[in-house]
Write a protein that holds these residues in place. Structure first.
Motif, PDB file in Angstrom:
ATOM      1  N   ASP A   1      36.863  46.048  39.350  1.00 30.02           N
ATOM      2  CA  ASP A   1      37.698  45.121  40.128  1.00 30.02           C
ATOM      3  C   ASP A   1      36.815  44.074  40.800  1.00 30.02           C
ATOM      4  O   ASP A   1      35.628  44.295  41.007  1.00 30.02           O
ATOM      5  CB  ASP A   1      38.525  45.861  41.173  1.00 30.02           C
ATOM      6  CG  ASP A   1      39.744  45.056  41.621  1.00 30.02           C
ATOM      7  OD1 ASP A   1      40.168  44.142  40.888  1.00 30.02           O
ATOM      8  OD2 ASP A   1      40.268  45.331  42.714  1.00 30.02           O
ATOM      9  N   THR A   2      37.440  42.950  41.119  1.00 24.26           N
ATOM     10  CA  THR A   2      36.724  41.870  41.789  1.00 24.26           C
ATOM     11  C   THR A   2      37.302  41.679  43.175  1.00 24.26           C
ATOM     12  O   THR A   2      38.512  41.789  43.353  1.00 24.26           O
ATOM     13  CB  THR A   2      36.907  40.554  41.001  1.00 24.26           C
ATOM     14  OG1 THR A   2      36.448  40.767  39.680  1.00 24.26           O
ATOM     15  CG2 THR A   2      36.106  39.426  41.612  1.00 24.26           C
TER      16      THR A   2
ATOM     17  N   ASP B   1      42.759  45.790  36.102  1.00 23.42           N
ATOM     18  CA  ASP B   1      44.080  45.239  36.399  1.00 23.42           C
ATOM     19  C   ASP B   1      44.296  43.967  35.576  1.00 23.42           C
ATOM     20  O   ASP B   1      43.532  43.671  34.660  1.00 23.42           O
ATOM     21  CB  ASP B   1      44.266  45.034  37.906  1.00 23.42           C
ATOM     22  CG  ASP B   1      43.322  43.980  38.479  1.00 23.42           C
ATOM     23  OD1 ASP B   1      42.626  43.300  37.695  1.00 23.42           O
ATOM     24  OD2 ASP B   1      43.280  43.842  39.710  1.00 23.42           O
TER      25      ASP B   1
ATOM     26  N   GLU C   1      43.680  40.964  35.874  1.00 25.37           N
ATOM     27  CA  GLU C   1      42.562  40.023  35.733  1.00 25.37           C
ATOM     28  C   GLU C   1      41.713  40.329  34.510  1.00 25.37           C
ATOM     29  O   GLU C   1      40.993  39.476  34.008  1.00 25.37           O
ATOM     30  CB  GLU C   1      41.648  40.113  36.956  1.00 25.37           C
ATOM     31  CG  GLU C   1      42.185  39.467  38.187  1.00 25.37           C
ATOM     32  CD  GLU C   1      41.206  39.682  39.329  1.00 25.37           C
ATOM     33  OE1 GLU C   1      40.508  38.732  39.676  1.00 25.37           O
ATOM     34  OE2 GLU C   1      41.132  40.816  39.839  1.00 25.37           O
TER      35      GLU C   1
ATOM     36  N   ARG D   1      43.218  53.619  38.988  1.00 27.61           N
ATOM     37  CA  ARG D   1      42.649  52.323  39.372  1.00 27.61           C
ATOM     38  C   ARG D   1      42.696  52.090  40.878  1.00 27.61           C
ATOM     39  O   ARG D   1      41.834  51.433  41.456  1.00 27.61           O
ATOM     40  CB  ARG D   1      43.421  51.209  38.648  1.00 27.61           C
ATOM     41  CG  ARG D   1      42.634  49.952  38.399  1.00 27.61           C
ATOM     42  CD  ARG D   1      43.568  48.788  38.148  1.00 27.61           C
ATOM     43  NE  ARG D   1      44.275  48.443  39.360  1.00 27.61           N
ATOM     44  CZ  ARG D   1      43.754  47.719  40.359  1.00 27.61           C
ATOM     45  NH1 ARG D   1      42.551  47.227  40.262  1.00 27.61           N
ATOM     46  NH2 ARG D   1      44.455  47.479  41.452  1.00 27.61           N
TER      47      ARG D   1
HETATM   48 MN   LIG Z   1      41.792  42.892  40.997  1.00 26.04          MN
END
Ligand SMILES: [Mn+2]
Length: 421
Positions: A47-48, A134, A136, A286
């Protein structure tokens, strides 16, 4: 830091050109790989997030972030056990990006995701990891990279892509239509987590509205599609690729609530209802990375740091990533079906303090969970508020550390007076 010498030492360490984020986390990452090997495999959640820093003065090396503040983006890859317990196993990769940098201008989404995934997978057998991302992560280049490397993955679809053919759907042509045409293979009751407004950027709240925790009945379906390469994508990528698709949707959403619908692209088998369920359960892992980010932001208060350069802030992030993992593990342990004894996480002096100061009696051999609740009570946690959050836990824990110092000092004092007598 408890005095000026320690503080000066910390500044010198964090600002030293010889110290880098990569060096700081390297031993932890190696231990994470070891834990993944011992577990026989794991999910790796990518994730970012944005880290933003206030203050009037500009800090060297930071760039613009949402809302005009200064900061940077971090891409995190967290390993989580795949045995149903969702135990965090540690960080496998971290990357930072400052907007406006040369690398940022030439880089693209594929670099960000595929690089993180490649780093995370290094030194581990390819079939042991399942990458989770996700919406993205729904980038054709990334999907191609995963496929070509025979990586396993579950990525939430963001784009209604063109599909060349599919098996069950009557209407052909689009991914979402194909997914929605597949019949339900099972229904499951799940507890949906809450989503608060606090601590989230306005764009995130728009995309994922505030939600209370609620029970939901979800239906699952699965199909298989041949994704067509988008017109804009590089011609070097495969012209199409076959993927399995799992859809989960809320059967009877309560009025006024946004119904849940996930369309997941995966490498995993979907032949039986159990396998389909496994994909959705995998994707639900997640959420651990969101908790991890909260542990960094709220638990470690990372963004409150006053350090003046990106270099020092990156190095500090290295430490926060490791502390946040310890916090996350502690919380996961407290929910575990077979929690470990408290001694695994608390020192004898800390347990003595908890025993002496807790209004609720602590059992003779407390579990991690019981000790953790006693620790959270020191931080003002009220039982009716459910499980303790990061803030009460970190207040309670830092109080406990102070009590421990006092307790040990008193012991030393008593020791020295009894020596004199
Ligand atoms: Mn994300």
């Amino acid at each position: 830091m408890r005095d000026e010498a320690e503080l000066e030492g910390a500044y010198r360490h964090l600002t030293s050109p010889a110290v880098t984020l990569g060096n700081v986390v390297a031993p932890h990452v190696e231990q994470t790989r070891q834990r993944v090997r011992e577990a026989g495999g794991a999910y790796v959640v990518h994730d970012t997030t944005d880290f933003t820093f206030g203050g009037e003065a500009g800090r060297a090396g930071l760039g613009p972030v949402q809302g005009g503040d200064q900061g940077f983006l971090a891409h995190l890859s967290l390993a989580v056990s795949a045995d149903g317990e969702r135990m965090p196993l540690g960080l496998l990769a971290v990357g930072t990006r400052v907007r406006g940098e040369a690398a940022e201008r030439t880089g693209n989404e594929r670099d960000k995701w595929a690089l993180g995934m490649a780093h995370a997978a290094r030194g581990l057998e390819v079939d042991r990891l399942i990458h989770l991302a996700d919406r993205e992560g729904d980038v054709y280049e990334v999907l191609s990279w995963l496929r070509q490397g025979q990586q396993r993955f579950i990525v939430r679809a963001a784009q209604d892509r063109v599909v060349l053919e599919h098996l069950e759907a009557e209407q052909k042509g689009r991914l979402f239509t194909a997914a929605q045409a597949a019949p339900a293979v099972l229904e499951v009751d799940v507890q949906l987590g809450p989503r608060a407004h606090k601590g989230r950027a306005a764009k995130d709240v728009r995309r994922h509205p505030v939600r209370r925790t609620r029970k939901a009945r979800l239906a699952y379906s699965a199909t298989s599609v041949q994704l067509k390469r988008p017109a804009k994508a590089s011609k070097e990528l495969p012209a199409s690729q076959r993927l399995n698709v799992v859809r989960a949707w809320e059967v009877q959403p309560p009025a006024g609530q946004q119904p849940v619908e996930w369309i997941l692209l995966t490498s995993e088998p979907i032949d039986t209802p159990q396998q389909v369920r496994q994909v959705v359960e995998g994707y639900r892992t997640r959420w651990c990375v969101e908790e991890y980010i909260q542990a960094i932001k709220t638990g470690c208060a990372y963004e409150e740091s006053q350090l003046e350069s990106a270099h020092a802030l990156f190095n500090l992030l290295g430490y926060c990533l490791i502390v946040a993992y310890a916090l996350l593990l502690l919380r996961a342990q407290s929910r575990a079906r077979q929690p470990l004894p408290a001694e695994h996480f608390f020192t004898p002096a800390q347990l003595a303090c908890l025993r002496a100061l807790s209004r609720r009696a602590l059992p003779a051999a407390p579990s991690v969970q019981e000790a953790l609740l006693a620790c959270a009570r020191l931080g003002g946690h009220l039982r009716r508020n459910g499980l303790p959050g990061w803030r009460t836990l970190s207040i309670g824990y830092s109080r406990l550390l102070d009590y421990e110092q006092g307790f040990l000092a008193a012991q030393r004092l008593r020791g020295s007076t009894s020596d004199q007598s």
